[in-house]
Design a protein around this motif. Structure first.
Motif, mmCIF file in Angstrom:
data_model
loop_
_atom_site.group_PDB
_atom_site.id
_atom_site.type_symbol
_atom_site.label_atom_id
_atom_site.label_comp_id
_atom_site.label_asym_id
_atom_site.label_seq_id
_atom_site.Cartn_x
_atom_site.Cartn_y
_atom_site.Cartn_z
ATOM 1 N N LYS A 20 0.819 -1.206 0.000
ATOM 2 C CA LYS A 20 0.000 0.000 0.000
ATOM 3 C C LYS A 20 0.860 1.266 0.000
ATOM 4 C CE LYS A 20 -4.035 -1.867 -0.240
ATOM 5 N NZ LYS A 20 -3.584 -3.134 -0.860
ATOM 6 N N THR A 21 1.197 1.735 -1.180
ATOM 7 C CA THR A 21 1.812 3.048 -1.339
ATOM 8 C C THR A 21 0.716 4.039 -1.704
ATOM 9 O OG1 THR A 21 2.246 2.654 -3.676
ATOM 10 C CG2 THR A 21 3.994 2.055 -2.108
ATOM 11 N N PHE A 22 1.039 5.328 -1.640
ATOM 12 C CA PHE A 22 0.023 6.330 -1.962
ATOM 13 C C PHE A 22 -0.334 6.263 -3.449
ATOM 14 C CE2 PHE A 22 -1.953 10.356 -2.883
ATOM 15 C CZ PHE A 22 -2.741 10.562 -1.764
ATOM 16 N N MET A 23 -1.608 6.077 -3.735
ATOM 17 C CA MET A 23 -2.128 5.995 -5.110
ATOM 18 C C MET A 23 -1.479 4.866 -5.909
ATOM 19 S SD MET A 23 -2.787 9.752 -6.769
ATOM 20 C CE MET A 23 -3.456 9.080 -8.308
ATOM 21 N N ARG A 24 -0.810 3.931 -5.210
ATOM 22 C CA ARG A 24 -0.094 2.828 -5.849
ATOM 23 C C ARG A 24 1.108 3.317 -6.655
ATOM 24 N NH1 ARG A 24 -3.519 -1.523 -8.620
ATOM 25 N NH2 ARG A 24 -2.090 -2.904 -7.498
ATOM 26 N N LEU A 25 1.662 4.442 -6.221
ATOM 27 C CA LEU A 25 2.893 4.948 -6.817
ATOM 28 C C LEU A 25 4.060 4.029 -6.483
ATOM 29 C CD1 LEU A 25 2.485 8.727 -5.970
ATOM 30 C CD2 LEU A 25 2.768 7.811 -8.287
ATOM 31 N N PRO A 26 5.109 4.035 -7.289
ATOM 32 C CA PRO A 26 6.292 3.255 -6.936
ATOM 33 C C PRO A 26 6.936 3.798 -5.661
ATOM 34 C CG PRO A 26 6.730 4.636 -8.851
ATOM 35 C CD PRO A 26 5.264 4.718 -8.598
ATOM 36 N N LEU A 67 -7.919 6.037 -5.523
ATOM 37 C CA LEU A 67 -7.777 7.238 -6.341
ATOM 38 C C LEU A 67 -7.240 6.901 -7.727
ATOM 39 C CD1 LEU A 67 -6.248 9.456 -3.531
ATOM 40 C CD2 LEU A 67 -8.571 9.627 -4.455
ATOM 41 N N ARG A 68 -7.717 7.641 -8.716
ATOM 42 C CA ARG A 68 -7.359 7.397 -10.112
ATOM 43 C C ARG A 68 -6.612 8.602 -10.690
ATOM 44 N NH1 ARG A 68 -12.479 6.024 -8.785
ATOM 45 N NH2 ARG A 68 -13.031 3.807 -8.905
ATOM 46 N N PRO A 69 -5.870 8.423 -11.766
ATOM 47 C CA PRO A 69 -4.980 9.496 -12.249
ATOM 48 C C PRO A 69 -5.686 10.753 -12.754
ATOM 49 C CG PRO A 69 -4.277 7.376 -13.105
ATOM 50 C CD PRO A 69 -5.603 7.156 -12.464
#
Length: 328
Positions: A20-26, A67-69
């Motif tokens: 679980k990263t923020f917004m599924r960022l790397p 959240l979506r891009p």
């Protein structure tokens, strides 16, 4: 910028999977090739009442997977214009506020030197002071836009100068914030005495109470803020107790009579074009909100912060300079 970091594609990888990263960022600890970094600050030794906001970053990240891009409210595809990472959490020293301040400030230094915009997730509001110190080292005296139900300009709690209720008095005294170019928004609730109302005014801050804000449209708020801060470097600090407890029950010092998440989104979206150099969102106490309503609200506000970064990038950088995304 030679490459771009963006979230995992949730149309191919389910949002309930993965770390679980923020917004599924790397999750990458880098200052290179990024415009912003989402950073957890899991510290709550500055709290004067309920504690547990050290678990705020974890909870906010978990709910951010929804959240979506593309942000239709700001009409922008964030990662068409921005590269960003989840930088992980900063190291702190639980129980030791001054030592933690030094740690936080030092760990932010390289990011800010590279003009990366930090999106910081607390933690109680005491952590905003080292955030401001770190940003001020790079940009000089900065303007503050502060959404909260409390002014946090008391001189001390229990004889101690550094708590989550004294942050913005210390920031003014240290000269890292210019109160004459700063504004506090949403103040409400009971006080110890009538003199408390004047604390921020005496320091030079402009103060907008909840009652006053309720009479303004988002555009009117933008005009008031823009007149106040001008083109100065701006740090936005958002305490989730700005929201009514119905919308943010998971916080340490809730105050009745606040704002909806929709209203807060509209206020933040109206701030396009300001010269933001940093953001934080604080006081998420997940143990007081099993439904995670507060964590979702905080993740959504941080998303609006990132969208402001993308919006500013869009108007300042030609499309020809945009680069291909990093595959994650």
């Amino acid at each position: 910028m030679s490459k771009k970091y963006e979230p995992i594609d949730s149309l191919h990888s389910p949002r309930f999977s993965g770390i679980k990263t923020f917004m599924r960022l790397p999750y990458v600890k880098t200052e290179k090739d990024i415009d912003f970094a989402v950073i957890g600050v899991p510290f709550d030794t500055g709290a004067s009442f309920a504690v547990g906001t050290r678990f705020g970053p974890e909870a906010v990240r978990s709910m951010s997977s929804l959240l979506r891009p593309y942000n239709p409210g700001q009409e922008i595809d964030i990662f068409q214009y921005c590269s960003g990472v989840d930088y992980g959490d900063l190291d702190v020293n639980p129980g030791y506020i001054m030592e933690s301040y030094d740690l936080i400030e030092k760990q932010l230094e390289s990011l800010i030197d590279h003009r990366v915009i930090p999106i910081l997730i607390g933690g109680d509001h005491s952590v905003t002071l080292p955030h401001l110190r770190a940003v001020s080292k790079k940009y000089g005296r900065i303007s503050l836009v502060h959404f909260d139900s409390h002014g946090d300009t008391w001189d001390s709690y229990f004889g101690k100068k550094y708590t989550h209720g004294t942050v913005f008095r210390r920031a003014a005294e240290e000269g890292i914030v210019d109160p004459s170019r700063s504004i506090q928004i949403g103040m409400r609730g009971s006080l110890y005495s009538a003199d408390d109302i004047n604390d921020a005014d005496k320091l030079g801050y402009q103060v907008l109470s909840t009652d006053q804000l309720k009479k303004l449209t988002p555009i009117e708020l933008y005009e008031l803020i823009h007149l106040r801060v001008g083109n100065q470097p701006v740090f936005l600090s958002f305490d989730v107790d700005f929201l009514d407890p119905v919308y943010a029950p998971g916080t340490g010092t809730p105050e009745a009579g606040g704002f909806t998440t929709y209203e807060a989104q509209q206020f933040i979206r109206s701030l396009k074009g300001l010269n933001f150099v940093g953001f934080d969102i604080v006081e998420v106490l997940p143990d007081r909100d099993p439904a995670r309503v507060t964590s979702l609200a905080a993740a959504s506000m941080a998303y609006e912060f990132i969208s402001l970064v993308a919006w500013k990038k869009r108007i300042t950088q030609p499309m020809s300079e945009m680069s291909a995304p990093v595959q994650t």
